[in-house]
Scaffold this motif. Sequence first.
Motif, PDB file in Angstrom:
ATOM      1  N   LEU A  32       0.825  -1.202   0.000  1.00  0.00           N
ATOM      2  CA  LEU A  32       0.000   0.000   0.000  1.00  0.00           C
ATOM      3  C   LEU A  32       0.859   1.252   0.000  1.00  0.00           C
ATOM      4  CD1 LEU A  32      -2.403  -1.194   2.847  1.00  0.00           C
ATOM      5  CD2 LEU A  32      -2.786  -1.393   0.388  1.00  0.00           C
ATOM      6  N   THR A  33       0.528   2.201  -0.838  1.00  0.00           N
ATOM      7  CA  THR A  33       1.235   3.475  -0.851  1.00  0.00           C
ATOM      8  C   THR A  33       0.726   4.339   0.294  1.00  0.00           C
ATOM      9  OG1 THR A  33       1.478   3.382  -3.250  1.00  0.00           O
ATOM     10  CG2 THR A  33       1.761   5.529  -2.212  1.00  0.00           C
ATOM     11  N   SER A  34       1.641   4.779   1.154  1.00  0.00           N
ATOM     12  CA  SER A  34       1.242   5.523   2.341  1.00  0.00           C
ATOM     13  C   SER A  34       0.791   6.942   2.003  1.00  0.00           C
ATOM     14  CB  SER A  34       2.395   5.589   3.339  1.00  0.00           C
ATOM     15  OG  SER A  34       1.989   6.266   4.521  1.00  0.00           O
ATOM     16  N   ARG A  35      -0.164   7.462   2.797  1.00  0.00           N
ATOM     17  CA  ARG A  35      -0.617   8.845   2.705  1.00  0.00           C
ATOM     18  C   ARG A  35      -0.161   9.658   3.913  1.00  0.00           C
ATOM     19  NH1 ARG A  35      -5.294   9.605   3.712  1.00  0.00           N
ATOM     20  NH2 ARG A  35      -5.509  11.658   2.771  1.00  0.00           N
ATOM     21  N   ILE A  36       0.644   9.053   4.789  1.00  0.00           N
ATOM     22  CA  ILE A  36       1.134   9.793   5.962  1.00  0.00           C
ATOM     23  C   ILE A  36       2.010  10.952   5.490  1.00  0.00           C
ATOM     24  CG2 ILE A  36       2.574   9.643   8.028  1.00  0.00           C
ATOM     25  CD1 ILE A  36       1.772   6.692   8.229  1.00  0.00           C
ATOM     26  N   PRO A  37       1.771  12.151   5.959  1.00  0.00           N
ATOM     27  CA  PRO A  37       2.587  13.294   5.522  1.00  0.00           C
ATOM     28  C   PRO A  37       4.077  13.022   5.709  1.00  0.00           C
ATOM     29  CG  PRO A  37       0.691  14.063   6.759  1.00  0.00           C
ATOM     30  CD  PRO A  37       0.680  12.575   6.875  1.00  0.00           C
ATOM     31  N   GLY A  38       4.825  13.237   4.637  1.00  0.00           N
ATOM     32  CA  GLY A  38       6.258  12.971   4.652  1.00  0.00           C
ATOM     33  C   GLY A  38       6.627  11.581   4.211  1.00  0.00           C
ATOM     34  N   LEU A  39       5.644  10.680   4.127  1.00  0.00           N
ATOM     35  CA  LEU A  39       5.912   9.293   3.728  1.00  0.00           C
ATOM     36  C   LEU A  39       5.247   8.962   2.396  1.00  0.00           C
ATOM     37  CD1 LEU A  39       6.833   9.160   6.694  1.00  0.00           C
ATOM     38  CD2 LEU A  39       5.841   6.866   6.812  1.00  0.00           C
ATOM     39  N   GLU A  40       4.960   9.965   1.588  1.00  0.00           N
ATOM     40  CA  GLU A  40       4.205   9.740   0.357  1.00  0.00           C
ATOM     41  C   GLU A  40       4.905   8.790  -0.608  1.00  0.00           C
ATOM     42  OE1 GLU A  40       4.792  12.691   1.702  1.00  0.00           O
ATOM     43  OE2 GLU A  40       2.861  13.667   2.051  1.00  0.00           O
ATOM     44  N   GLY A  41       6.236   8.678  -0.531  1.00  0.00           N
ATOM     45  CA  GLY A  41       6.951   7.773  -1.431  1.00  0.00           C
ATOM     46  C   GLY A  41       7.201   6.404  -0.848  1.00  0.00           C
ATOM     47  N   VAL A  42       6.591   6.120   0.311  1.00  0.00           N
ATOM     48  CA  VAL A  42       6.820   4.854   1.008  1.00  0.00           C
ATOM     49  C   VAL A  42       5.690   3.870   0.706  1.00  0.00           C
ATOM     50  CG1 VAL A  42       6.965   3.752   3.281  1.00  0.00           C
ATOM     51  CG2 VAL A  42       8.153   5.917   2.862  1.00  0.00           C
ATOM     52  N   ALA A  43       6.059   2.629   0.390  1.00  0.00           N
ATOM     53  CA  ALA A  43       5.083   1.553   0.210  1.00  0.00           C
ATOM     54  C   ALA A  43       5.106   0.667   1.452  1.00  0.00           C
ATOM     55  CB  ALA A  43       5.419   0.732  -1.026  1.00  0.00           C
ATOM     56  N   ILE A  44       3.933   0.397   1.994  1.00  0.00           N
ATOM     57  CA  ILE A  44       3.820  -0.404   3.213  1.00  0.00           C
ATOM     58  C   ILE A  44       3.376  -1.808   2.851  1.00  0.00           C
ATOM     59  CG2 ILE A  44       2.666  -0.659   5.432  1.00  0.00           C
ATOM     60  CD1 ILE A  44       2.273   2.397   5.422  1.00  0.00           C
ATOM     61  N   LYS A  45       4.174  -2.773   3.206  1.00  0.00           N
ATOM     62  CA  LYS A  45       3.807  -4.184   3.049  1.00  0.00           C
ATOM     63  C   LYS A  45       3.106  -4.598   4.339  1.00  0.00           C
ATOM     64  CE  LYS A  45       4.092  -8.252   0.864  1.00  0.00           C
ATOM     65  NZ  LYS A  45       3.115  -8.571  -0.189  1.00  0.00           N
ATOM     66  N   TYR A  46       1.764  -4.582   4.297  1.00  0.00           N
ATOM     67  CA  TYR A  46       0.970  -4.787   5.511  1.00  0.00           C
ATOM     68  C   TYR A  46       0.647  -6.264   5.707  1.00  0.00           C
ATOM     69  CZ  TYR A  46      -2.904  -4.627   8.794  1.00  0.00           C
ATOM     70  OH  TYR A  46      -3.724  -4.841   9.867  1.00  0.00           O
ATOM     71  N   GLU A  47       1.196  -6.830   6.779  1.00  0.00           N
ATOM     72  CA  GLU A  47       1.102  -8.265   7.039  1.00  0.00           C
ATOM     73  C   GLU A  47      -0.057  -8.656   7.963  1.00  0.00           C
ATOM     74  OE1 GLU A  47       3.801 -11.019   5.968  1.00  0.00           O
ATOM     75  OE2 GLU A  47       3.030  -9.599   4.508  1.00  0.00           O
ATOM     76  N   GLY A  48      -0.953  -7.708   8.218  1.00  0.00           N
ATOM     77  CA  GLY A  48      -2.014  -7.970   9.183  1.00  0.00           C
ATOM     78  C   GLY A  48      -3.174  -8.803   8.681  1.00  0.00           C
ATOM     79  N   GLY A  49      -3.204  -9.118   7.381  1.00  0.00           N
ATOM     80  CA  GLY A  49      -4.355  -9.850   6.847  1.00  0.00           C
ATOM     81  C   GLY A  49      -4.209 -11.352   6.815  1.00  0.00           C
ATOM     82  N   HIS A  50      -3.154 -11.876   7.413  1.00  0.00           N
ATOM     83  CA  HIS A  50      -2.958 -13.323   7.427  1.00  0.00           C
ATOM     84  C   HIS A  50      -3.996 -14.015   8.316  1.00  0.00           C
ATOM     85  CE1 HIS A  50       0.908 -13.302   5.320  1.00  0.00           C
ATOM     86  NE2 HIS A  50       1.214 -12.227   6.013  1.00  0.00           N
ATOM     87  N   LEU A  51      -4.031 -15.329   8.234  1.00  0.00           N
ATOM     88  CA  LEU A  51      -4.970 -16.127   9.020  1.00  0.00           C
ATOM     89  C   LEU A  51      -4.884 -15.769  10.500  1.00  0.00           C
ATOM     90  CD1 LEU A  51      -6.985 -18.536   8.931  1.00  0.00           C
ATOM     91  CD2 LEU A  51      -5.027 -20.041   9.347  1.00  0.00           C
ATOM     92  N   SER A  52      -3.678 -15.574  11.001  1.00  0.00           N
ATOM     93  CA  SER A  52      -3.502 -15.258  12.415  1.00  0.00           C
ATOM     94  C   SER A  52      -3.185 -13.787  12.657  1.00  0.00           C
ATOM     95  CB  SER A  52      -2.374 -16.106  13.006  1.00  0.00           C
ATOM     96  OG  SER A  52      -1.110 -15.658  12.563  1.00  0.00           O
ATOM     97  N   GLY A  53      -3.044 -12.998  11.595  1.00  0.00           N
ATOM     98  CA  GLY A  53      -2.822 -11.573  11.745  1.00  0.00           C
ATOM     99  C   GLY A  53      -1.374 -11.122  11.774  1.00  0.00           C
ATOM    100  N   SER A  54      -0.428 -11.991  11.396  1.00  0.00           N
ATOM    101  CA  SER A  54       0.965 -11.545  11.376  1.00  0.00           C
ATOM    102  C   SER A  54       1.776 -12.310  10.344  1.00  0.00           C
ATOM    103  CB  SER A  54       1.624 -11.692  12.753  1.00  0.00           C
ATOM    104  OG  SER A  54       2.187 -12.984  12.926  1.00  0.00           O
ATOM    105  N   PHE A  55       2.982 -11.781  10.042  1.00  0.00           N
ATOM    106  CA  PHE A  55       3.881 -12.421   9.085  1.00  0.00           C
ATOM    107  C   PHE A  55       4.344 -13.794   9.562  1.00  0.00           C
ATOM    108  CE2 PHE A  55       7.079 -11.050  12.046  1.00  0.00           C
ATOM    109  CZ  PHE A  55       8.178 -11.871  11.834  1.00  0.00           C
ATOM    110  N   LYS A  56       4.126 -14.103  10.839  1.00  0.00           N
ATOM    111  CA  LYS A  56       4.571 -15.397  11.358  1.00  0.00           C
ATOM    112  C   LYS A  56       3.880 -16.551  10.636  1.00  0.00           C
ATOM    113  CE  LYS A  56       7.463 -13.773  14.367  1.00  0.00           C
ATOM    114  NZ  LYS A  56       7.414 -13.880  15.818  1.00  0.00           N
ATOM    115  N   ASP A  57       2.742 -16.286   9.973  1.00  0.00           N
ATOM    116  CA  ASP A  57       2.096 -17.346   9.186  1.00  0.00           C
ATOM    117  C   ASP A  57       3.017 -17.833   8.068  1.00  0.00           C
ATOM    118  OD1 ASP A  57      -0.105 -17.052  10.775  1.00  0.00           O
ATOM    119  OD2 ASP A  57      -1.513 -16.677   9.143  1.00  0.00           O
ATOM    120  N   ARG A  58       3.832 -16.952   7.530  1.00  0.00           N
ATOM    121  CA  ARG A  58       4.772 -17.361   6.471  1.00  0.00           C
ATOM    122  C   ARG A  58       5.789 -18.352   7.036  1.00  0.00           C
ATOM    123  NH1 ARG A  58       4.523 -13.683   2.052  1.00  0.00           N
ATOM    124  NH2 ARG A  58       3.386 -11.770   2.520  1.00  0.00           N
ATOM    125  N   ILE A  59       6.283 -18.052   8.232  1.00  0.00           N
ATOM    126  CA  ILE A  59       7.251 -18.934   8.887  1.00  0.00           C
ATOM    127  C   ILE A  59       6.611 -20.262   9.250  1.00  0.00           C
ATOM    128  CG2 ILE A  59       8.604 -19.243  10.992  1.00  0.00           C
ATOM    129  CD1 ILE A  59       9.221 -16.260  10.924  1.00  0.00           C
TER     130      ILE A  59
END
Length: 370
Positions: free
Chosen positions: A44-71
């Motif tokens: 997701l491209t951030s809209r936070i002021p000063g972070l407009e060029g930052v892309a956020i890889k948001y890991e909260g949508g996993h089955l358990s809610g974290s990147f630990k599902d990948r592990i």
Amino acid sequence: MRTTSVSQDNARFGYGEGGTIIEIADPLPPRYWDHPANAWSPLLTSRIPGLEGVAIKYEGGHLSGSFKDRIMAATLGELLAREPHCPGVVVPSSGNAAVSAAALCARAALPMVAIVPAATPQERILPVLARGALVARFGEGPSQSYALADELGQTLGFFRLYSTFASPWAEWGCRSLGREIAAQTRSVARLVAPVSAGPVLIGTANGLREAGRDLPPLVAVQAAGCAPIAAAFASGANEVSPWDSPVETAAAAIADRLAGYPQDGTRVLEAVRESGGSAEAVTDAELAEARAALFAYDGIDAEFSACAGIAWLRRPQTPKLEGTVCIATASGFKHTFAGDVPPAPAAPSPLRHRLESVLAGLPQPAILLG
């Protein structure tokens, strides 16, 4: 820090001689990442002021809610392929790894015991219990949980599901992050991630390499109240030492002293230096402000610890770099369900005044919030 590469078939739990970290030489199989039409998480491209060029890889949508599902998906998948009659697993965790393992163990009807620090809040434990696992509170932090998990694994004959470099599948499973990011963006100018032991940052970097991308500068961000890697980086040390000061942070998911396995931190320290990146520490106040900004501008509910990268990027002195990718490692649902949420931003006055006027004319009272 010495690392040794082994084939996927020869990967085994634990460190090598002298604490050498074992990493898997084979690329992560497509079954763990080849889903471009339905990636595990959005970029997701951030809209936070000063972070407009930052892309956020948001890991909260996993089955358990974290990147630990990948592990856990990679670890448990390989384990059950080798040992389909595995008697059970033991998982040391500050919360996210236990929730992830419990979710996957429930689907596999596999007995599980989680070891969590004694002060772990109830909202981190209830999602584990609800999935049928047993939970033991023990010790001050992750290091002591890992020590007890070692003992229980041997006593019960259970397999150990770890998310440190003690498990070669931890870093390996995180390579799916890099594979996805490579498919979601044309270039990565800088990669930023919250770090405890570090497989998420190293695995993502290795996944980018597997996708044929150049290695960008890597930035590992920790909580100032427990930051062994950032302290070593700041001091110019060649190795990471366990954190021996009091742990003074609410960022429990990344507050690891690394006692007993400081080589994990050294692996990250060397990687950030070799990439031209850095290891940083942010305060709890900065973490809270970053979490509020993610809610208000990007609509993202991220765990307190998962906001570390955003907190560092929001500093006025942090160099702005188009093409920065920041990993937000987990959902904040455990905080939110417990009522721990930042204040809502004030609604625009014209809208508030109009709503107040409309609600005042209703036949029964209405309470306007926000």
